[in-house]
Design a protein around this motif. Structure first.
Motif, PDB file in Angstrom:
ATOM      1  N   LYS A 106       0.938  -1.296  -0.094  1.00 21.59           N
ATOM      2  CA  LYS A 106       0.091   0.187  -0.005  1.00 21.59           C
ATOM      3  C   LYS A 106       0.731   1.240   0.018  1.00 21.59           C
ATOM      4  CE  LYS A 106      -3.982   2.030   2.155  1.00 21.59           C
ATOM      5  NZ  LYS A 106      -4.877   1.947   3.243  1.00 21.59           N
ATOM      6  N   GLU A 107       1.868   1.368   0.959  1.00 24.08           N
ATOM      7  CA  GLU A 107       2.790   2.391   0.623  1.00 24.08           C
ATOM      8  C   GLU A 107       3.492   2.672  -0.507  1.00 24.08           C
ATOM      9  OE1 GLU A 107       3.274  -0.412   2.601  1.00 24.08           O
ATOM     10  OE2 GLU A 107       3.709   0.300   4.656  1.00 24.08           O
ATOM     11  N   GLY A 108       3.714   1.609  -1.372  1.00 21.89           N
ATOM     12  CA  GLY A 108       4.232   1.828  -2.482  1.00 21.89           C
ATOM     13  C   GLY A 108       3.269   2.477  -3.514  1.00 21.89           C
ATOM     14  N   SER A 109       1.976   2.126  -3.451  1.00 17.07           N
ATOM     15  CA  SER A 109       0.997   2.603  -4.540  1.00 17.07           C
ATOM     16  C   SER A 109       0.772   4.020  -3.887  1.00 17.07           C
ATOM     17  CB  SER A 109      -0.457   1.658  -4.351  1.00 17.07           C
ATOM     18  OG  SER A 109      -0.748   1.350  -3.288  1.00 17.07           O
ATOM     19  N   GLN A 110       0.787   4.291  -2.804  1.00 24.92           N
ATOM     20  CA  GLN A 110       0.363   5.691  -2.427  1.00 24.92           C
ATOM     21  C   GLN A 110       1.578   6.447  -2.988  1.00 24.92           C
ATOM     22  OE1 GLN A 110      -1.704   5.189   1.922  1.00 24.92           O
ATOM     23  NE2 GLN A 110       0.297   5.877   1.817  1.00 24.92           N
ATOM     24  N   HIS A 111       2.853   6.086  -2.952  1.00 26.01           N
ATOM     25  CA  HIS A 111       3.786   6.629  -3.365  1.00 26.01           C
ATOM     26  C   HIS A 111       3.698   7.333  -4.786  1.00 26.01           C
ATOM     27  CE1 HIS A 111       7.412   6.989  -0.959  1.00 26.01           C
ATOM     28  NE2 HIS A 111       7.911   7.863  -1.874  1.00 26.01           N
ATOM     29  N   LEU A 112       3.312   6.066  -5.629  1.00 29.50           N
ATOM     30  CA  LEU A 112       3.090   6.350  -7.023  1.00 29.50           C
ATOM     31  C   LEU A 112       1.856   7.443  -7.177  1.00 29.50           C
ATOM     32  CD1 LEU A 112       3.319   2.791  -8.428  1.00 29.50           C
ATOM     33  CD2 LEU A 112       5.175   4.752  -8.105  1.00 29.50           C
ATOM     34  N   MET A 113       0.772   7.264  -6.322  1.00 26.34           N
ATOM     35  CA  MET A 113      -0.158   7.983  -6.661  1.00 26.34           C
ATOM     36  C   MET A 113       0.016   9.568  -6.214  1.00 26.34           C
ATOM     37  SD  MET A 113      -2.516   6.048  -7.573  1.00 26.34           S
ATOM     38  CE  MET A 113      -1.131   5.677  -8.425  1.00 26.34           C
ATOM     39  N   ASN A 114       0.952  10.013  -5.226  1.00 19.49           N
ATOM     40  CA  ASN A 114       0.747  11.398  -4.986  1.00 19.49           C
ATOM     41  C   ASN A 114       1.754  12.574  -6.115  1.00 19.49           C
ATOM     42  OD1 ASN A 114       3.677  11.137  -4.750  1.00 19.49           O
ATOM     43  ND2 ASN A 114       3.353  11.039  -2.665  1.00 19.49           N
ATOM     44  N   ARG A 115       2.085  11.689  -7.396  1.00 19.23           N
ATOM     45  CA  ARG A 115       2.434  12.493  -8.333  1.00 19.23           C
ATOM     46  C   ARG A 115       1.455  12.725  -9.396  1.00 19.23           C
ATOM     47  NH1 ARG A 115       7.535   9.935  -7.056  1.00 19.23           N
ATOM     48  NH2 ARG A 115       7.014   8.013  -8.452  1.00 19.23           N
ATOM     49  N   LYS A 116       0.290  11.937  -9.179  1.00 22.44           N
ATOM     50  CA  LYS A 116      -0.494  11.898 -10.425  1.00 22.44           C
ATOM     51  C   LYS A 116      -1.817  12.564 -10.132  1.00 22.44           C
ATOM     52  CE  LYS A 116      -0.021   7.868 -11.989  1.00 22.44           C
ATOM     53  NZ  LYS A 116       0.037   6.397 -12.556  1.00 22.44           N
ATOM     54  N   ILE A 117      -2.646  12.960 -11.084  1.00 22.49           N
ATOM     55  CA  ILE A 117      -3.797  13.667 -10.841  1.00 22.49           C
ATOM     56  C   ILE A 117      -4.775  12.729 -11.814  1.00 22.49           C
ATOM     57  CG2 ILE A 117      -3.163  15.817 -10.251  1.00 22.49           C
ATOM     58  CD1 ILE A 117      -3.668  16.850 -13.110  1.00 22.49           C
TER      59      ILE A 117
END
Length: 322
Positions: free
Chosen positions: A183-194
Motif C-alpha cells: 500500500k505504501e508503494g502505491s500511495q507513493h506512485l499516486m501522489n505525483r498523479k492527478i
DNA sequence: GTTGAGCGTT
C-alpha cells in the motif's frame, strides 16, 4: 499567509519547521518530504490535553483555528501495527525505533520497462543510486520476451529511498519503482498523479500534456481506451499534483475536474481473522489484491497501437496500451 | 459514462 509550522514525529523530538502555503494550508507533500510515510497531523487541545486531529482535504492540511500558531504538531502514521486495542495509552519509545528498524532494503519492482531493456541496461541505470544486490527483468519463459517489469534491490536504504521517490527514464520510457504489492508503494506512485474527470472525447493526450505542463513538468499522460471520460496525468513533482486536487480546469472548452488518483485496487474494507503479519518485518503489507482475473494478453501481441499517438511522439508509449 | 496499468516459476 505562509507561515512555519512546528512539527515533530514524536512529542519528545526536536521540532522541524514546515512551511505552509500562501493560503495557510499545509500540503501533505510538504509534510511528507520531512516525515516520510506520515499521513496527517494532530495536536494537543490545550484545555484538555487530548489529541485533536487536523482536517485533511484533497492533500491539504487545514489550520485548526485559521492559523497554525506556535502550537506543536505531531505526525500521524498509518496503521499502528503491533497495537492491540487498549494499548493506546502508552507511547513507548520503542515505537519510533521500530519504524526506523523497518528502514531495511526490500526488493523493488520496476514497472513500465521498455520491452528491449535488459538486466545490463537496468544495472547501468540504477547503479547510479547505489550498490545493487539484485537486478532482474521478468520474461516470458517460452518466448524469452520481457514482461515489461523487473526487480532491483539496493544494499543501502538511502539509495532505495531516493530511487522510489522519483520516476525513471529508462531507454526512453518513464518507469515507476516501488515496493511490490504494498500500500505504501502505491500511495507513493499516486501522489505525483492527478485524476482528470469529466473529460470530453476530443481531448487528446497531447492536449492534456500541453495544458498541464503550464503547472509543472509532466512525465506521463494516460487516457484509457475506449473513451471513459477520464484521464491521468503524472507530474515530476508531487507538490504540483497535490496543489491541483479539487480544482476545475477548462481544456478545449470543457470543464474537467482534477482530483487525487486513487489506487486501482482499494483495500477490502473488512479484514477479518488475524492479519497474517509475517514476523520478518519490512514493508510486507500483503493486502493489495491485484486483479487476479486479468490476463493482460494484449501486452504480448504487438506494439502497434490503435491509440491516438505513436510510441515515439514523446519518447514513451503511455498513449497506447501497455 | 469521474479511478489505468504492471506485481516475482527460484
Amino acid at each position: 499567509m505562509s507561515e512555519y509550522i512546528q512539527v515533530v514525529e514524536d512529542e519528545n523530538d526536536e521540532p522541524i519547521e514546515i512551511p505552509s502555503e500562501p493560503d495557510g494550508t499545509l500540503l501533505l507533500s510538504t509534510l511528507s518530504a520531512q516525515f516520510p510515510a506520515t499521513c496527517g497531523l494532530k495536536y494537543r487541545n490545550p484545555e484538555t490535553g487530548t489529541f485533536r486531529g487536523i482536517r485533511l482535504v484533497e492533500g491539504r492540511l487545514h489550520p485548526p483555528e485559521g492559523s497554525w500558531g506556535m502550537q506543536l504538531y505531531v505526525c500521524v502514521f498509518p496503521k499502528a501495527e503491533n497495537k492491540r486495542k487498549g494499548d493506546e495509552g502508552q507511547e513507548n519509545p520503542a515505537a519510533k525505533t521500530k519504524r526506523l528498524d523497518q528502514a531495511k532494503c526490500s526488493d523493488l519492482i520496476v514497472l513500465g520497462l521498455p520491452w528491449k531493456t535488459t538486466e545490463d541496461d537496468m544495472r547501468k541505470y540504477f547503479s547510479s543510486f547505489g550498490e545493487l544486490i539484485l537486478v532482474q527483468v521478468k520474461r516470458d519463459p517460452k518466448t524469452g520476451g520481457s514482461k515489461g517489469f523487473g526487480f532491483v534491490r539496493f544494499s543501502d536504504y538511502e539509495a532505495q529511498k531516493k530511487c522510489i521517490s522519483q520516476r525513471h527514464l529508462i531507454d526512453g520510457r518513464w518507469c515507476d519503482v516501488t515496493i511490490p504489492n504494498s500500500k505504501e508503494g502505491s500511495q507513493h506512485l499516486m501522489n505525483r498523479k492527478i485524476f482528470i474527470g469529466r473529460c470530453s472525447e476530443d481531448i487528446t493526450a497531447e492536449d492534456l500534456r500541453s495544458y498541464f505542463s503550464k503547472f509543472g513538468e509532466v512525465v506521463d499522460v494516460f487516457i484509457p481506451k475506449p473513451f471513459r471520460a477520464f484521464a491521468f496525468c503524472t507530474f515530476a513533482d508531487p507538490a504540483v499534483a497535490q496543489s491541483m486536487y479539487g480544482e476545475d480546469h477548462i481544456i478545449k472548452g470543457t470543464s474537467v475536474h482534477v482530483s487525487s488518483a486513487a489506487p486501482k485496487n482499494f483495500d477490502k474494507p473488512d479484514r477479518r481473522g488475524g492479519s497474517g503479519s509475517s514476523g520478518g518485518g519490512g514493508f510486507n503489507t500483503s493486502h493489495s489484491n491485484y486483479n487476479p482475473g486479468y490476463g493482460g494478453q494484449e501486452r504480448y501481441g504487438h506494439h502497434g497501437n490503435n491509440a491516438s499517438y505513436g510510441e515515439d511522439m514523446y519518447g514513451q508509449s503511455s498513449y497506447g496500451y501497455r
